[in-house]
Design a protein around this motif. Structure first.
Motif, mmCIF file in Angstrom:
data_model
loop_
_atom_site.group_PDB
_atom_site.id
_atom_site.type_symbol
_atom_site.label_atom_id
_atom_site.label_comp_id
_atom_site.label_asym_id
_atom_site.label_seq_id
_atom_site.Cartn_x
_atom_site.Cartn_y
_atom_site.Cartn_z
ATOM 1 N N LEU A 1 -32.304 -12.408 -44.496
ATOM 2 C CA LEU A 1 -32.866 -11.719 -45.658
ATOM 3 C C LEU A 1 -32.393 -12.329 -46.972
ATOM 4 C CD1 LEU A 1 -32.599 -8.006 -44.459
ATOM 5 C CD2 LEU A 1 -34.546 -9.563 -44.323
ATOM 6 N N LEU A 2 -31.119 -12.659 -47.065
ATOM 7 C CA LEU A 2 -30.589 -13.218 -48.312
ATOM 8 C C LEU A 2 -31.203 -14.578 -48.646
ATOM 9 C CD1 LEU A 2 -28.662 -12.760 -50.647
ATOM 10 C CD2 LEU A 2 -26.840 -13.819 -49.310
ATOM 11 N N PRO A 3 -31.274 -15.537 -47.700
ATOM 12 C CA PRO A 3 -31.956 -16.802 -48.014
ATOM 13 C C PRO A 3 -33.422 -16.602 -48.379
ATOM 14 C CG PRO A 3 -30.606 -17.058 -46.068
ATOM 15 C CD PRO A 3 -30.630 -15.601 -46.372
ATOM 16 N N LEU A 4 -34.105 -15.691 -47.682
ATOM 17 C CA LEU A 4 -35.512 -15.445 -47.980
ATOM 18 C C LEU A 4 -35.671 -14.872 -49.377
ATOM 19 C CD1 LEU A 4 -38.398 -15.453 -46.861
ATOM 20 C CD2 LEU A 4 -37.988 -13.134 -46.030
ATOM 21 N N ALA A 5 -34.810 -13.922 -49.739
ATOM 22 C CA ALA A 5 -34.882 -13.355 -51.080
ATOM 23 C C ALA A 5 -34.552 -14.393 -52.144
ATOM 24 C CB ALA A 5 -33.929 -12.161 -51.192
ATOM 25 N N THR A 6 -33.617 -15.296 -51.834
ATOM 26 C CA THR A 6 -33.239 -16.334 -52.799
ATOM 27 C C THR A 6 -34.417 -17.228 -53.133
ATOM 28 O OG1 THR A 6 -30.981 -16.321 -51.939
ATOM 29 C CG2 THR A 6 -31.657 -18.249 -53.210
ATOM 30 N N VAL A 7 -35.248 -17.537 -52.148
ATOM 31 C CA VAL A 7 -36.421 -18.379 -52.395
ATOM 32 C C VAL A 7 -37.319 -17.751 -53.453
ATOM 33 C CG1 VAL A 7 -38.526 -19.302 -51.363
ATOM 34 C CG2 VAL A 7 -36.376 -19.444 -50.121
ATOM 35 N N PHE A 8 -37.612 -16.472 -53.311
ATOM 36 C CA PHE A 8 -38.517 -15.804 -54.255
ATOM 37 C C PHE A 8 -37.850 -15.598 -55.607
ATOM 38 C CE2 PHE A 8 -40.268 -14.658 -50.124
ATOM 39 C CZ PHE A 8 -41.611 -14.912 -50.324
ATOM 40 N N VAL A 9 -36.553 -15.306 -55.606
ATOM 41 C CA VAL A 9 -35.843 -15.124 -56.881
ATOM 42 C C VAL A 9 -35.835 -16.417 -57.685
ATOM 43 C CG1 VAL A 9 -33.582 -14.692 -57.911
ATOM 44 C CG2 VAL A 9 -34.424 -13.216 -56.083
ATOM 45 N N GLU A 10 -35.538 -17.534 -57.022
ATOM 46 C CA GLU A 10 -35.514 -18.823 -57.730
ATOM 47 C C GLU A 10 -36.920 -19.238 -58.155
ATOM 48 O OE1 GLU A 10 -33.014 -20.605 -58.718
ATOM 49 O OE2 GLU A 10 -31.536 -19.214 -57.870
ATOM 50 N N ALA A 11 -37.925 -18.928 -57.344
ATOM 51 C CA ALA A 11 -39.293 -19.293 -57.698
ATOM 52 C C ALA A 11 -39.767 -18.547 -58.935
ATOM 53 C CB ALA A 11 -40.225 -19.011 -56.528
ATOM 54 N N LEU A 12 -39.333 -17.296 -59.104
ATOM 55 C CA LEU A 12 -39.771 -16.463 -60.241
ATOM 56 C C LEU A 12 -38.715 -16.361 -61.337
ATOM 57 C CD1 LEU A 12 -41.378 -13.616 -58.114
ATOM 58 C CD2 LEU A 12 -42.599 -15.357 -59.423
ATOM 59 N N ARG A 13 -37.726 -17.227 -61.300
ATOM 60 C CA ARG A 13 -36.624 -17.137 -62.262
ATOM 61 C C ARG A 13 -37.131 -17.249 -63.702
ATOM 62 N NH1 ARG A 13 -31.201 -17.547 -62.277
ATOM 63 N NH2 ARG A 13 -31.164 -17.905 -60.024
ATOM 64 N N GLU B 1 -36.338 -34.185 -57.414
ATOM 65 C CA GLU B 1 -36.670 -34.538 -58.796
ATOM 66 C C GLU B 1 -36.238 -33.457 -59.782
ATOM 67 O OE1 GLU B 1 -40.858 -35.141 -58.591
ATOM 68 O OE2 GLU B 1 -40.700 -37.029 -57.472
ATOM 69 N N TYR B 2 -35.435 -32.498 -59.290
ATOM 70 C CA TYR B 2 -34.895 -31.414 -60.115
ATOM 71 C C TYR B 2 -35.977 -30.499 -60.679
ATOM 72 C CZ TYR B 2 -30.892 -34.538 -59.826
ATOM 73 O OH TYR B 2 -29.890 -35.346 -59.362
ATOM 74 N N GLU B 3 -37.132 -30.437 -60.034
ATOM 75 C CA GLU B 3 -38.162 -29.473 -60.409
ATOM 76 C C GLU B 3 -37.962 -28.228 -59.544
ATOM 77 O OE1 GLU B 3 -42.096 -31.028 -60.230
ATOM 78 O OE2 GLU B 3 -41.548 -32.944 -61.150
ATOM 79 N N TYR B 4 -36.939 -27.465 -59.883
ATOM 80 C CA TYR B 4 -36.527 -26.374 -59.015
ATOM 81 C C TYR B 4 -37.574 -25.268 -58.935
ATOM 82 C CZ TYR B 4 -32.000 -28.670 -59.221
ATOM 83 O OH TYR B 4 -30.993 -29.594 -59.142
ATOM 84 N N VAL B 5 -38.196 -24.956 -60.068
ATOM 85 C CA VAL B 5 -39.210 -23.894 -60.049
ATOM 86 C C VAL B 5 -40.379 -24.295 -59.151
ATOM 87 C CG1 VAL B 5 -40.868 -22.612 -61.437
ATOM 88 C CG2 VAL B 5 -38.565 -23.011 -62.307
ATOM 89 N N GLY B 6 -40.850 -25.541 -59.306
ATOM 90 C CA GLY B 6 -41.949 -26.009 -58.468
ATOM 91 C C GLY B 6 -41.573 -26.064 -57.002
ATOM 92 N N ALA B 7 -40.347 -26.513 -56.712
ATOM 93 C CA ALA B 7 -39.905 -26.607 -55.322
ATOM 94 C C ALA B 7 -39.857 -25.230 -54.679
ATOM 95 C CB ALA B 7 -38.531 -27.274 -55.259
ATOM 96 N N PHE B 8 -39.253 -24.268 -55.382
ATOM 97 C CA PHE B 8 -39.150 -22.929 -54.804
ATOM 98 C C PHE B 8 -40.496 -22.209 -54.810
ATOM 99 C CE2 PHE B 8 -34.605 -23.548 -55.665
ATOM 100 C CZ PHE B 8 -34.080 -23.095 -54.456
ATOM 101 N N ALA B 9 -41.386 -22.566 -55.722
ATOM 102 C CA ALA B 9 -42.716 -21.962 -55.721
ATOM 103 C C ALA B 9 -43.480 -22.350 -54.462
ATOM 104 C CB ALA B 9 -43.490 -22.382 -56.973
ATOM 105 N N VAL B 10 -43.464 -23.643 -54.119
ATOM 106 C CA VAL B 10 -44.141 -24.089 -52.899
ATOM 107 C C VAL B 10 -43.423 -23.531 -51.670
ATOM 108 C CG1 VAL B 10 -44.878 -26.097 -51.565
ATOM 109 C CG2 VAL B 10 -44.966 -26.166 -54.058
#
Length: 287
Positions: free
Chosen positions: A34-46, A244-253
């Protein structure tokens, strides 16, 4: 003199043991699922919903999404057909090499996906066994969609077959033999007798196969060439953006991949809830 009485160990109440086990299971699931899964969405919508949607709408991301779906649409039906044929052969016939066929079905579980991708490069690459002939005829497999499909088919090959084989072995062939005695043709026997008995296991195998096909990284990475916009699937796009340090794009995909996994789980749960009695009736030992 009589030996001194030994005190008996105090038995824990059953409820306490159950509570401790449930707590440990919940802690494990929270930390590792649950924590890794939540981290993906949190970082994507940061940075908010706007940058998240912009990252998904980029041409490279859309191309990766389309390619991932295309590979899955081709690979999953192919493995569906193979899985049914392999399960039928393994459970309804006796022949030489049966054990070898079973070993080949399990081969993708024991071979690293990277190694399997490398095998396709050695076979169909520019300097591979068939590379010069393919190049002379204008056929491109490596660094193209056919290579991605072949690599995905290899790593997802066992899922349907391994869902069906134990069930068909447990069910036996009495109903099929009775239908054959009554004059049913091969196709009638399959669609009216075999398929209704295996459809839930078949569906589970397809769901697992589809989830692995869309999330495969190792084998696809070797044969893709990482040509952005042409041969990068969603997992590869995540890796390239993260590097490439595009963290938002990486976590969005990555969040889209996670959503696809959650949808698969939701469909499986819904089917179990809606058709639970029918699934139990077709399970080994069901009535």
């Amino acid at each position: 003199m009589s030996a001194p009485l030994r005190s008996r160990p105090v038995a824990w109440p059953r409820r306490v043991v159950h509570a401790v086990l449930i707590l440990l299971a919940l802690v494990f699931l929270t930390l590792f699922l649950l924590l890794p899964l939540a981290t993906v969405f949190v970082e994507a919508l940061r940075q908010g919903l706007g940058p998240y949607l912009e990252a998904i709408k980029e041409p490279e991301a859309l191309s990766a999404i389309r390619l991932t779906l295309l590979v899955a649409v081709i690979a999953v039906p192919m493995n569906l057909v193979f899985g049914i044929a392999a399960a039928w052969a393994m459970t309804r016939f006796e022949f030489r090499g049966k054990a070898l066929l079973g070993a080949f079905i399990d081969l993708p579980f024991s071979v690293s996906p990277v190694v399997s991708g490398l095998v396709y490069v050695l076979l169909f690459g520019a300097r591979g066994w068939f590379g010069p002939w393919l190049d002379s005829h204008g056929i491109k497999i490596i660094f193209a969609v056919p290579g991605l499909v072949l690599a995905t088919m290899f790593v997802t090959l066992p899922f349907v077959a391994r869902e069906l084989i134990p069930l068909m072995q447990a069910q036996g062939s009495e109903e099929e033999e009775a239908a054959r005695v009554l004059g049913a043709s091969g196709w009638q026997l399959f669609f009216r007798v075999t398929l209704p008995n295996i459809r839930w296991a078949l569906l589970y195998g397809v769901l697992l196969c589809n989830a692995r096909a869309m999330g495969e990284f190792g084998a696809v990475s070797v044969v893709s060439g990482h040509i952005r916009g042409l041969t990068t699937t969603m997992p590869l796009e995540v890796e390239m953006r993260y590097n490439e340090y595009e963290y938002v794009g990486a976590f969005a995909v990555a969040s889209l991949l996670a959503l696809l996994a959650l949808v698969t789980l939701a469909v499986k749960t819904l089917l179990e809830w809606r058709y639970g009695d029918e699934i139990a009736a077709h399970a080994p030992g069901g009535h």
